[in-house]
Design an enzyme around this catalytic site. Sequence first.
Site, PDB file in Angstrom:
ATOM      1  CE  LYS A   1      -2.187   2.700   2.870  1.00  0.00           C
ATOM      2  NZ  LYS A   1      -2.077   3.941   2.069  1.00  0.00           N
TER       3      LYS A   1
ATOM      4  CD  GLU B   1      -3.264   7.687   2.597  1.00  0.00           C
ATOM      5  OE1 GLU B   1      -2.085   7.278   2.706  1.00  0.00           O
ATOM      6  OE2 GLU B   1      -4.032   7.757   3.563  1.00  0.00           O
TER       7      GLU B   1
ATOM      8  N   GLY C   1       6.067   3.601   9.396  1.00  0.00           N
ATOM      9  CA  GLY C   1       5.235   4.787   9.564  1.00  0.00           C
ATOM     10  C   GLY C   1       5.225   5.244  11.001  1.00  0.00           C
TER      11      GLY C   1
ATOM     12  CB  THR D   1      -0.257   4.221  11.787  1.00  0.00           C
ATOM     13  OG1 THR D   1      -0.676   5.567  11.636  1.00  0.00           O
ATOM     14  CG2 THR D   1      -0.929   3.363  10.742  1.00  0.00           C
ATOM     15  N   GLY D   2       1.271   2.303  13.794  1.00  0.00           N
ATOM     16  CA  GLY D   2       1.915   1.013  14.069  1.00  0.00           C
ATOM     17  C   GLY D   2       1.220   0.291  15.216  1.00  0.00           C
TER      18      GLY D   2
ATOM     19  CD  GLU E   1      12.451  -0.834  10.391  1.00  0.00           C
ATOM     20  OE1 GLU E   1      12.866   0.103  11.110  1.00  0.00           O
ATOM     21  OE2 GLU E   1      13.117  -1.853  10.173  1.00  0.00           O
TER      22      GLU E   1
ATOM     23  CB  CYS F   1      12.208   7.258  10.649  1.00  0.00           C
ATOM     24  SG  CYS F   1      13.251   6.325   9.543  1.00  0.00           S
TER      25      CYS F   1
ATOM     26  CD  GLU G   1       9.135  10.811  14.103  1.00  0.00           C
ATOM     27  OE1 GLU G   1       7.961  10.410  14.127  1.00  0.00           O
ATOM     28  OE2 GLU G   1      10.044  10.212  13.518  1.00  0.00           O
TER      29      GLU G   1
HETATM   30  P1  NAD Z   1       1.510   7.173   8.919  1.00  0.00           P
HETATM   31  O1  NAD Z   1       1.547   6.211  10.036  1.00  0.00           O
HETATM   32  O2  NAD Z   1       0.535   8.277   8.979  1.00  0.00           O
HETATM   33  O3  NAD Z   1       1.234   6.420   7.546  1.00  0.00           O
HETATM   34  C1  NAD Z   1       2.052   5.377   7.082  1.00  0.00           C
HETATM   35  C2  NAD Z   1       1.234   4.489   6.170  1.00  0.00           C
HETATM   36  O4  NAD Z   1       0.237   3.829   6.936  1.00  0.00           O
HETATM   37  C3  NAD Z   1       0.505   5.232   5.051  1.00  0.00           C
HETATM   38  O5  NAD Z   1       0.568   4.459   3.866  1.00  0.00           O
HETATM   39  C4  NAD Z   1      -0.930   5.286   5.585  1.00  0.00           C
HETATM   40  O6  NAD Z   1      -1.887   5.351   4.552  1.00  0.00           O
HETATM   41  C5  NAD Z   1      -1.028   3.959   6.309  1.00  0.00           C
HETATM   42  N1  NAD Z   1      -2.067   3.890   7.343  1.00  0.00           N
HETATM   43  C6  NAD Z   1      -2.606   4.900   8.058  1.00  0.00           C
HETATM   44  N2  NAD Z   1      -3.511   4.414   8.935  1.00  0.00           N
HETATM   45  C7  NAD Z   1      -3.562   3.078   8.765  1.00  0.00           C
HETATM   46  C8  NAD Z   1      -4.285   2.012   9.374  1.00  0.00           C
HETATM   47  N3  NAD Z   1      -5.161   2.235  10.354  1.00  0.00           N
HETATM   48  N4  NAD Z   1      -4.067   0.754   8.966  1.00  0.00           N
HETATM   49  C9  NAD Z   1      -3.150   0.492   8.003  1.00  0.00           C
HETATM   50  N5  NAD Z   1      -2.451   1.450   7.370  1.00  0.00           N
HETATM   51  C10 NAD Z   1      -2.636   2.735   7.749  1.00  0.00           C
HETATM   52  O7  NAD Z   1       3.010   7.713   8.762  1.00  0.00           O
HETATM   53  P2  NAD Z   1       3.532   8.810   7.733  1.00  0.00           P
HETATM   54  O8  NAD Z   1       3.036  10.136   8.206  1.00  0.00           O
HETATM   55  O9  NAD Z   1       3.249   8.391   6.334  1.00  0.00           O
HETATM   56  O10 NAD Z   1       5.106   8.698   7.945  1.00  0.00           O
HETATM   57  C11 NAD Z   1       5.765   9.386   8.940  1.00  0.00           C
HETATM   58  C12 NAD Z   1       6.124   8.473  10.086  1.00  0.00           C
HETATM   59  O11 NAD Z   1       6.799   7.323   9.597  1.00  0.00           O
HETATM   60  C13 NAD Z   1       7.097   9.105  11.045  1.00  0.00           C
HETATM   61  O12 NAD Z   1       6.719   8.825  12.372  1.00  0.00           O
HETATM   62  C14 NAD Z   1       8.430   8.422  10.732  1.00  0.00           C
HETATM   63  O13 NAD Z   1       9.329   8.428  11.782  1.00  0.00           O
HETATM   64  C15 NAD Z   1       7.993   7.069  10.338  1.00  0.00           C
HETATM   65  N6  NAD Z   1       8.994   6.417   9.472  1.00  0.00           N
HETATM   66  C16 NAD Z   1       9.752   5.386   9.967  1.00  0.00           C
HETATM   67  C17 NAD Z   1      10.740   4.796   9.182  1.00  0.00           C
HETATM   68  C18 NAD Z   1      11.583   3.671   9.693  1.00  0.00           C
HETATM   69  O14 NAD Z   1      12.176   2.968   8.886  1.00  0.00           O
HETATM   70  N7  NAD Z   1      11.678   3.456  10.999  1.00  0.00           N
HETATM   71  C19 NAD Z   1      10.957   5.253   7.888  1.00  0.00           C
HETATM   72  C20 NAD Z   1      10.162   6.290   7.418  1.00  0.00           C
HETATM   73  C21 NAD Z   1       9.174   6.861   8.215  1.00  0.00           C
END
Ligand code: NAD
Length: 481
Positions: free
Chosen positions: A176, A179, A229, A233-234, A251, A285, A382
């Site tokens: 996925k 967006e 992400g 969300t995680g 991650e 991140c 963060e």
């Molecule tokens: P986010 O959690 O908002 O979204 C990440 C993804 O999850 C998107 O594709 C989103 O559509 C999807 N998503 C949202 N809600 C969901 C749900 N309920 N079920 C399943 N999928 C869902 O994160 P973001 O704003 O896109 O990214 C920023 C965050 O990601 C920061 O906290 C950053 O630190 C982290 N990040 C971590 C790493 C790593 O490798 N550790 C790398 C890049 C970003």
Amino acid sequence: MFPIKPHWLNYIDGEWCDSPRSLTVSNPATGEPLATIAEAGSDDAERALAAARRCADNAELTRVRPAQRVTWLLRIAAEIRAVADEGAWVLCHENGKSLRDARDEFTEAARYFEYYAGLADKIEGTSIPLGDGYMDFTVYDPMGVSAQIVPWNFPVSICARSLAPALAAGNAVVVKSPELSPLGMCVLFQAIAKAGLPTGAVNLLCGPGRQVGARLVDHPHVDQIVFTGSVSTGQSILRSAAARAIPSVMELGGKSAALVFADADLPQLLDSVKSGIFFNAGQVCSAMSRLLVQRSVYEEVVGAVVALADGLHIGPGSDNPDLTPVISAGQLEQVEAMCRKAVDGGARLATGGGACRERAGWFMQPTVFRDVTPEMGISQEEVFGPVLVVIPFDTEEEALAIANGTEFGLVAGVFTQDISRAMRCARRLKAGQVFVNEWYAGGIETPFGGVGLSGFGREKGQEALYSYVRTKNIGIRVAGE
Ligand code: NAD
């Protein structure tokens, strides 16, 4: 320059598919709409998962000799290299990042496929001695169907980071895309689609996280979840994984600290600060978001860091500046709000602190807070923007306590000429990766992942391959021995 298609599609079961609904993708450098993409719905998720399930159940990626997977992955890498210029152009315009960094993402994506191609025929088990009368050994089976959810900050390289080892190990995958920045991943998949993989082995959906993402992680066809992400969300995805007891790689975010001792090489440190917190507008991140500086060099370091921030060239990604816009108006508002809250809470602003109002797009000023205390929100949360906090310390013990004093633990850094000190600190820092004298030292070959709220499981390197397999032990009673 490349023309950017006005409308993009999802890739399901070997076909590019449209949808009655679409999402608009905007250019962060102008704030203007750039293109639309078909918005995947639950029905699209069902079809993609059914295709991946069929591919996994028919063992289409594992009934072949492993050398065939090597060939597929190398073909993918070659196709990615062939579209890298066009893909970089698209990624730069949808994401805001510099054209140079967007190009690097495609090169890195190709490297992931080359690297895991090199391992796809070396996933070897062990033979375990049990004495006469037994033969015992382990084999590594693929998980089956891997659901992979990608964030917007490095969509192309993060997608490749999980997809390449998953395919190397023989999994079928549904990805996925985010967006806000899905188009570069469509270019990536156009390359992947040319490599001749079995139909259904890879699928790409773009849709709202709470609908399509949530459907993927809840679905009984899914055997494994790989999520990159935000922490919140995680955590919600982990609840779905727990309900079905399926393995996950998480991650998540970070608030990573660099420890700067009095004997650090200042020019070397400043290079690291520039990339550590201003690369990709700080939306990394593993950004160096906290700079812990020994008090005897504190004023000198703060002065140099503020001069560095003030001297950055800000502009649209297509100009390859030092600092690019953040991804969206919402992200800009969030970063500004966190800066305002920090000032209200007593943090001292050394430079920046707000949006670049004279610009049309979503540009944030490079921002440095000084004399910040470890318990302030801006030291703990963060920000995900070009915002650095600088905290003074006196002793090594104190520096380690501050560095380890957040709920995160993604990466950390030590800047010193004293190798013993560097080693002591590296061992005691709560982080999945420690950089000594260069932030982001390491590469696709080095395992990456967090502890605490930064997540668990490892991506990159040989180690990541084992996130995509299950160990099976086979014990045989040998008659007559
Ligand atoms: P986010 O959690 O908002 O979204 C990440 C993804 O999850 C998107 O594709 C989103 O559509 C999807 N998503 C949202 N809600 C969901 C749900 N309920 N079920 C399943 N999928 C869902 O994160 P973001 O704003 O896109 O990214 C920023 C965050 O990601 C920061 O906290 C950053 O630190 C982290 N990040 C971590 C790493 C790593 O490798 N550790 C790398 C890049 C970003």
